[in-house]
Design an enzyme around this catalytic site. Sequence first.
Site, PDB file in Angstrom:
ATOM      1  N   HIS A 216       1.511   0.742  -0.221  1.00  0.00           N
ATOM      2  CA  HIS A 216       0.185   0.230  -0.598  1.00  0.00           C
ATOM      3  C   HIS A 216      -0.007  -1.110   0.099  1.00  0.00           C
ATOM      4  CE1 HIS A 216      -3.266  -1.082  -2.774  1.00  0.00           C
ATOM      5  NE2 HIS A 216      -2.625  -1.938  -3.542  1.00  0.00           N
TER       6      HIS A 216
ATOM      7  N   HIS B  97      -3.293  -4.109   1.504  1.00  0.00           N
ATOM      8  CA  HIS B  97      -4.700  -4.482   1.565  1.00  0.00           C
ATOM      9  C   HIS B  97      -5.000  -4.829   3.031  1.00  0.00           C
ATOM     10  CE1 HIS B  97      -5.764  -5.342  -2.882  1.00  0.00           C
ATOM     11  NE2 HIS B  97      -4.652  -4.645  -2.850  1.00  0.00           N
TER      12      HIS B  97
ATOM     13  N   ASP C 127      -4.481  13.059  15.931  1.00  0.00           N
ATOM     14  CA  ASP C 127      -3.047  13.216  16.196  1.00  0.00           C
ATOM     15  C   ASP C 127      -2.225  13.158  14.899  1.00  0.00           C
ATOM     16  OD1 ASP C 127      -2.989  13.626  18.949  1.00  0.00           O
ATOM     17  OD2 ASP C 127      -2.866  11.494  19.431  1.00  0.00           O
TER      18      ASP C 127
ATOM     19  N   HIS D 239     -11.123  -0.852  -3.545  1.00  0.00           N
ATOM     20  CA  HIS D 239      -9.773  -1.355  -3.659  1.00  0.00           C
ATOM     21  C   HIS D 239      -9.124  -1.431  -2.256  1.00  0.00           C
ATOM     22  CE1 HIS D 239      -5.748  -1.110  -6.130  1.00  0.00           C
ATOM     23  NE2 HIS D 239      -5.746  -2.077  -5.245  1.00  0.00           N
TER      24      HIS D 239
END
Lengths: 232, 232, 232, 232
Positions: B96, B98, B121, B170
């Site tokens: 995860h 940002h 690809d 988010h």
Amino acid sequence: MSQYLELKREVYEANMELDKRKLVTYTFGNVSQIDRKAGVVAIKPSGVAYEVLKPEDIVIVDLENQRVEGKLNPSSDTKTHTYLYRTWSEIGGVTHTHSTYATAWAQAQIAIPCYGTTQADYVYGEIPCAAVMSDERINGDYEEETGAQIVECFADRSPLESPMVIVAGHAPFTWGKDAAKSVYHAVLLEEIAKMAYLTKTLTPSIGDLKQGLVDKHYLRKNGKDAYYGQGK
Amino acid sequence: MSQYLELKREVYEANMELDKRKLVTYTFGNVSQIDRKAGVVAIKPSGVAYEVLKPEDIVIVDLENQRVEGKLNPSSDTKTHTYLYRTWSEIGGVTHTHSTYATAWAQAQIAIPCYGTTQADYVYGEIPCAAVMSDERINGDYEEETGAQIVECFADRSPLESPMVIVAGHAPFTWGKDAAKSVYHAVLLEEIAKMAYLTKTLTPSIGDLKQGLVDKHYLRKNGKDAYYGQGK
Amino acid sequence: MSQYLELKREVYEANMELDKRKLVTYTFGNVSQIDRKAGVVAIKPSGVAYEVLKPEDIVIVDLENQRVEGKLNPSSDTKTHTYLYRTWSEIGGVTHTHSTYATAWAQAQIAIPCYGTTQADYVYGEIPCAAVMSDERINGDYEEETGAQIVECFADRSPLESPMVIVAGHAPFTWGKDAAKSVYHAVLLEEIAKMAYLTKTLTPSIGDLKQGLVDKHYLRKNGKDAYYGQGK
Amino acid sequence: MSQYLELKREVYEANMELDKRKLVTYTFGNVSQIDRKAGVVAIKPSGVAYEVLKPEDIVIVDLENQRVEGKLNPSSDTKTHTYLYRTWSEIGGVTHTHSTYATAWAQAQIAIPCYGTTQADYVYGEIPCAAVMSDERINGDYEEETGAQIVECFADRSPLESPMVIVAGHAPFTWGKDAAKSVYHAVLLEEIAKMAYLTKTLTPSIGDLKQGLVDKHYLRKNGKDAYYGQGK
């Protein structure tokens, strides 16, 4: 020997961090920190390049902007810093930069909307934009009035809910519990401002993040029941 | 001595790679890896800066998010990671971030269209965008619901066909056979997201890449007759 | 001992220059060079990361794409390279990248107009964009057809007048007298593509540079009376 | 031994600073400095890469562009530099680059408006854009005419009020009291041009900064009662 050695060192290091994080070009930018017990503020000298800056160059002024220690002139923005310290007892450090994306928003003269949780993790809602200054205030005590205009943005809001502001036609100011934390917020602001620029140019009609997500992210990190991080 | 030394080391290195590839600012981002035999997940601790992170800081949790080993709190996003591991047996690592451009698309709340073979690809078609969460789910088990919303994007599609997703408002999540591969996909996503941003702002009316080219590129690299690379 | 040691070393170094100039992510991109006397082409192996690439990994193929020397599979784009070498006797090196801005123009499926003298110093007019491929050609010999489509862009123009092309929905190819020069052109293309992106998004209605300035700049550097540089 | 050793060294270092600040790609760009007593200008040789440039390569020419010392050809833009030195006795150094954002504005063929105090700290108002050259002038003495067109932008304005200009369809020129200061202005121009690009794409309708703020910032730094910095 100076009684402010440690204060100067912290302010020196916070200023150098600005340079290391690539938030400044040449002499742009300045960081300060207050010692509330002693009633003094340590701040970068005016127009000195980071590559030659030394801890002993940091200037000590009192809250009325009088130089207490140091041979150099303090930053020309000193009065803005002291205005914020006098008004907000909850802050301990202030940073001013002309970082690229945050300054672009300031030049566009609009508050940075809250588009996502990256911003909501640190700011409760939008990042305000202080108004373009009236000629009367410009011709008065300009740097003092810059401080006053920043404070006016927080009439209905704690300065801790947005530890950052942009000043229309000028550039950003950020703050925190000390100089290092104000630099931390300057780095975050630049990243948030870049994401917001990309979001708005990708989808000009996009609206603000829903309030439920702002609440969730701001409060899980900053609320009384915060569960982010390793506790206090 | 910990029986998870090797698992922790791999997760530590994958987290450090995120920082080295400049996908994170300060403590943003986290990487995990599952040991399916042992039924445990190793994950970055919450709010720890990369420059001080050590292999022994990595936290071991079980698939119900209970800490099995480690003194620090696991990432506040742990429940999202474990939800994905519980649902998709074919994945071994989750990342995860940002990262800037991927987060901008998430904030713009739109799936990333497939504009070219760079994306084809690695991804068979568009990169989905999980919906903005309802208040009911936000006020329920937020991080768990984030996982559930990601999975809902793959109702008609294998998670291997797009080892990456963006969550509206988010930021992105990516996955792969292990932690390192999930970071690899996070790096590719950021580059693909940047190219897609440039493409769309250059020619807002541009359509998706034709299906024949998506098929050709995805399958020459990922199909049963793949001829890219040095074989398995 | 290999008779192609020097050829392999040059192609190895040109490939590493791509990575050093930050034009590639992971294994994206490949560079080749032809030895016309020997009738062979040296090219990067498929899917090998730059950080582990060694000079001896470079693969030697003939102009019909048969491997002459080397243990690894050559780049999956080899047929595109050999097609260009077979068709254009005036070129000695070819580079393929997915560099960010050039790829964005390829994805937008439009030729890069000549907006300024930076481009006119190296390219006589626009940088062409090969068409999106038909399904028939995709399902035929795809990489060979990519070469054919590039060549079709130069029906009325020498490949030296634009040592670079973008392929719609895919990415750029560049060439030059040797591998190093083709990489040089790949670097220039990415910079030119970035400037052109900024120009077009700043002023979407901007037209091409007037022909008089294209002539002046292209010819002062590349014409028979060129006076740029230190002579031949 | 050369009587211009010190002059060459300063010009060499200013040229290398261009490269260090990442304002040039390959051989793009050149910096010069005049010795008004001796009536000579030191300038970068044409087409020499920065990584191999040595102080002794710097070429000395007189104000009529005749080579006085040095084995290499001077920059092909030499006549533009000497035109500026002959016309403006108040400048001592000139820099020419094709820096990315400044060149994009030049290609868009519009003056850079003054959107904020970052610009007003160094430039009194807008940064002018010299017109696209007529065919007659292109076919005359092109590089000399480039100088003439730059000077025409300052018919009603001192060159010190904007130590920088962009030339339509081409790229920027900057100047200052010596070579180092002209490079300093080239760095600032690129940063200002980037901020202006972001501002205009964020809010295309944004107007210029109000005159009162331009006056305040320009004069607090450059006026007779300037109070920025550490005095003269």
